[in-house]
Design an enzyme around this catalytic site. Structure first.
Site, PDB file in Angstrom:
ATOM      1  N   ASP A 231      49.509  61.534  66.834  1.00 65.27           N
ATOM      2  CA  ASP A 231      50.822  61.728  67.435  1.00 65.27           C
ATOM      3  C   ASP A 231      50.583  62.631  68.653  1.00 65.27           C
ATOM      4  O   ASP A 231      49.569  63.337  68.737  1.00 65.27           O
ATOM      5  CB  ASP A 231      51.819  62.358  66.454  1.00 65.27           C
ATOM      6  CG  ASP A 231      53.265  62.162  66.944  1.00 65.27           C
ATOM      7  OD1 ASP A 231      53.460  61.807  68.126  1.00 65.27           O
ATOM      8  OD2 ASP A 231      54.199  62.361  66.147  1.00 65.27           O
TER       9      ASP A 231
HETATM   10  C1  BGC Z   1      56.723  61.468  68.454  1.00 68.34           C
HETATM   11  C2  BGC Z   1      56.162  60.058  68.350  1.00 68.34           C
HETATM   12  C3  BGC Z   1      56.146  59.434  69.715  1.00 68.34           C
HETATM   13  C4  BGC Z   1      55.319  60.290  70.651  1.00 68.34           C
HETATM   14  C5  BGC Z   1      55.231  59.760  72.061  1.00 68.34           C
HETATM   15  C6  BGC Z   1      56.016  62.305  69.517  1.00 68.34           C
HETATM   16  O1  BGC Z   1      56.689  63.487  69.721  1.00 68.34           O
HETATM   17  O2  BGC Z   1      56.620  62.119  67.211  1.00 68.34           O
HETATM   18  O3  BGC Z   1      56.932  59.304  67.465  1.00 68.34           O
HETATM   19  O4  BGC Z   1      55.640  58.132  69.632  1.00 68.34           O
HETATM   20  O5  BGC Z   1      55.910  61.591  70.724  1.00 68.34           O
HETATM   21  O6  BGC Z   1      56.432  59.898  72.716  1.00 68.34           O
END
Ligand code: BGC
Length: 747
Positions: A231
């Site tokens: 993530d």
């Molecule tokens: C989120 C993800 C997301 C990623 C990219 C993170 O903060 O938890 O779900 O895909 O950011 O935006």
């Protein structure tokens, strides 16, 4: 084109390989020009494209291209329709091809443990089976267009509070039965190109460096062949992560972590083959996309908007209806509250879509020249009573034949990044509903929210229609449902408790900031409410229609089945109403063997069928041994006790219409290692030791002639460990021999 990825890796320098393991920027992987390795773009997800061409961020703050916002998973899950999810996925896949996006960051399959999780709107359900099947359909849809998906957030990320550091602490059984199966189902049956590991720790170990999850379970057990991506910013120790199975770091660390990988290989801390393996997985995903580009794909926003409306029409849930719905077009209706004119249709954070168009319910009604007026009532973004608007709304309600109140949660009440404080609607909304009740008896409440709310007025109003965060077509869908152009067919993918305090995680949710104990264990959602016989506002699986269905004649191919076998269950559903409609038929399974610590029933199948008035449709399910099983920690595997099970066919988890007993036969036996701690009861329960234990007990029963005494004796002795037989005068030496004897028969 078949690429020789191995040969390509051999041509790469150590630095090039390490550099490939992190992003070039927020949304792009790195390329290696001299070797023809292209950069590819990934983007959020899940219910539309958040493709940023300017300044990038992972919280949905900066602008992205105009795209189509489909219903969020909280809504789409209520369709209980895998075909629909697949169609939505295919549509998104074409959009990605048209926009040159190689991977959509979704679906998000974390289980809804508490209504308070700020990000519940992005998640499907409290039930792992439903979540897994819907997510698989979505993945198959997107990937059929040669665009990757990234199932997230792996794993046990069920709150936003301190999501980057807290440890989710839970038993292996809870992990396996509640929090992993949706991932498992998708990986085994839909093969997503990637898995996104979560920010949090699991039992003290960061997901991004959790070898048990990223390698042992994901790859060795489930056969995952894609790449694991962090993530955004979830990497703690890059080298540890690589060793544990984390291939790609996003968005990247400005080269710092790449250098650490290089050093670790040079120093022998990590083998170069481990790095090569990660590079191979990354290259395969990059080339899968690059070699299957469909540059002619068109992002048809108008067409996709219509798909968004359709998905919402199939997903909205009619929770209550005393017959007021569908609305009579001749009647004078007033729509109250800003959501009628400016709907809340998506949640905040990384999934935030720049919608190409938004249709409100009022606009949709106006387009169709409906007899509808609108008054603001209360503000959409805060909890505040504007006396003038309030009075205007009450007066308008007095003069109308019926009112539709558009209630729900303001944007700031739920979002990625933080959790909700309570389960309540803003007070101003509850007060207005109560005031309108005094002057108008025909009240329909339409809800726009990403997660359950307390509805203290539910018994007083005529109808409640849950639209959730229904995407940019929510208004159109709402209009079609209210006026009966579409027959509602959504079913709740989560329980609505009456009060937050009724939720099983109430005492533990959020934890102390560092640790979150999942003390309710496997009793999440209906598994808990069932076991506690806890009254709920609306149960899991509930939803009404403008027609009604009769469940008839449950049949099984055989009454008995064994390991590695399955049985087929059939049931006939008849539409006994006046209108065509869709029914969601749910199959639950119950263990009837008194196996300790099992939920009363668990969802193991569902099917949505369209039935014309008077018509009968047959629905078929397959039940396998795994469907009867629970995860046995000592065995380290799924296990179903041999014996009686019940198949329950229901309209909801609380409305079971038909049942059928079946018998399961198994040769498998649970491990039993007898020690001084093993109790008499355990030995009496186990077929291998029962007779031997009984004959030992018989020795102590001289003098006790009545059966009642015998039963009393057994009851008293059941909890007694073998070593305590000393108290009954059995010498230690003899106890040792007994233990050895038991272990011989258990071998
Ligand atoms: C989120 C993800 C997301 C990623 C990219 C993170 O903060 O938890 O779900 O895909 O950011 O935006």
């Amino acid at each position: 084109m078949k690429r020789d990825v191995k040969a390509l890796i051999q041509k790469m320098t150590l630095e090039e390989k390490a550099s490939l393991c992190s992003g070039a920027d927020f949304w792009n992987t790195k390329g290696v020009e001299r070797l023809g390795i292209p950069q590819v773009m990934v983007t959020d997800g899940p219910h539309g494209l958040r493709k940023q061409e300017g300044s990038a961020d992972h919280l949905g703050l900066n602008e992205s291209i105009s795209a189509v916002c489909f219903p969020a998973a909280c809504a789409a899950a209520c369709s209980f329709d895998t075909n629909l999810l697949q169609e939505m996925g295919e549509t998104l896949g074409v959009e990605c091809q048209a926009e040159n996006v190689s991977m959509l960051l979704g679906p998000a399959v974390n289980i809804k443990r508490s209504p308070l999780c700020g990000r519940n709107f992005e998640y499907f359900s409290e039930d792992p089976q439903l979540t897994g099947k819907l997510a698989s359909a979505y993945i198959k849809g997107v990937q059929s267009k040669h665009v990757g998906t990234s199932i997230k957030h792996f794993a046990v990320n069920n709150q936003e509070y301190r999501r980057m550091s807290a440890s989710s602490n839970l038993s292996t059984r809870t992990l396996r039965e509640i929090y992993l199966p949706a991932f498992e189902e998708a990986i085994r049956n839909a093969a997503p190109k990637s898995v996104m590991c979560s920010y949090n720790k699991i039992n003290g170990v960061f997901a991004s460096e959790n070898e048990m999850l990223l390698t042992e379970i994901l790859r060795n057990e489930w056969g995952f062949e894609g790449l694991v991506v962090s993530d955004w910013g979830a990497v703690n120790d890059r080298v540890k992560g690589l060793a544990a199975g984390l291939d790609l770091e996003m968005p990247g660390s400005g080269g710092v972590n790449d250098e650490k990988i290089v050093q670790a290989v040079r120093s022998g801390e990590i083998k170069e083959e481990v790095l090569d393996q990660a590079v191979k997985r990354i290259l395969q995903v990059i080339f899968d996309y690059a070699d299957n580009r469909q540059p002619d794909a068109v992002f048809d926003r108008e067409k996709d908007h219509r798909t968004a409306v359709k998905v919402e029409c199939e997903s909205a849930v009619l929770l209550e209806n005393d017959g007021i719905l569908p609305l009579d077009p001749k009647k004078k209706i007033v729509y109250i509250r800003e959501f009628a004119a400016k709907p809340r249709y998506q949640g905040g954070g990384s999934s935030h879509i720049h919608a190409s168009q938004i249709v409100s319910a009022f606009e949709a009604a106006q387009r169709k020249n409906r007899n509808v007026t609108y008054t603001k009532g209360f503000p959409m973004d805060r909890d505040e009573i504007d006396t003038k608007e309030f009075e205007k709304a009450v007066n308008a309600a007095k003069e109308a034949d019926a009112v539709v109140i558009f209630a729900g949660l303001p944007d700031a009440f739920e979002s990625e990044g933080y959790d909700r404080k309570n389960m309540k609607l803003p007070d101003c909304q509850n007060v207005l509903i109560q005031e309108i009740e005094k002057v108008q008896s025909n009240i329909v409440v339409v809800l726009h929210n990403g997660s359950p709310v307390e509805t203290p007025w539910a018994d007083e109003v005529s109808a409640v229609l849950e639209m959730y965060l229904g995407g940019q077509g929510v208004g159109d869908a709402c209009d079609q449902l209210l006026y009966g152009e579409v027959n509602p067919s959504g079913r709740l993918a989560e329980t609505f408790p009456i009060r937050l305090e009724d939720n099983p995680s109430y005492l533990f949710f959020g934890g102390d900031g560092k640790n979150v104990d999942y003390a309710e264990g496997i009793y999440v959602g209906y598994r808990y409410y069932d076991a506690k016989q806890q009254k709920v506002r609306w149960p899991f699986g509930h939803g009404l229609s403008y027609t009604s269905f009769l469940y008839q004649d449950i049949r099984v191919t055989k009454d008995e089945f064994a390991d590695n076998d399955s049985i087929t269950v059939e049931v006939d559903i008849k539409n006994i109403g006046e209108r065509e409609g869709k029914e969601v038929v749910q199959l639950y399974v119950a263990d009837k063997n008194g196996t300790p610590n099992r939920p009363l029933k668990e969802l193991k199948g569902f099917a949505k069928v369209n039935i014309r008035p008077g018509e009968v449709q047959t629905v078929t399910f397959t039940v396998s041994a795994r469907d009867l099983s629970y995860y046995h920690e000592e065995l380290g595997d799924w296990f179903a006790t041999g014996g009686a099970y019940e198949l329950l066919i229901g309209h909801s988890s609380a409305d079971i219409r038909l049942t059928k007993k079946i018998h399961f036969v198994t040769d498998r036996q649970l491990p039993l290692k007898v020690t001084g701690e093993t109790t008499v009861g355990e030995l009496l329960e186990d077929a291998r030791t029962c007779e031997m234990m009984k004959s030992i007990l018989a020795q102590f029963q001289s003098g006790a002639e009545e059966t009642a005494d015998e039963e009393l004796m057994v009851a008293l002795l059941e909890g007694m460990p073998l070593r305590s037989l000393l108290l009954l005068g059995v010498p230690a030496q003899q106890i040792e021999e007994l233990i050895a004897g038991f272990n011989t028969v258990c071998r």
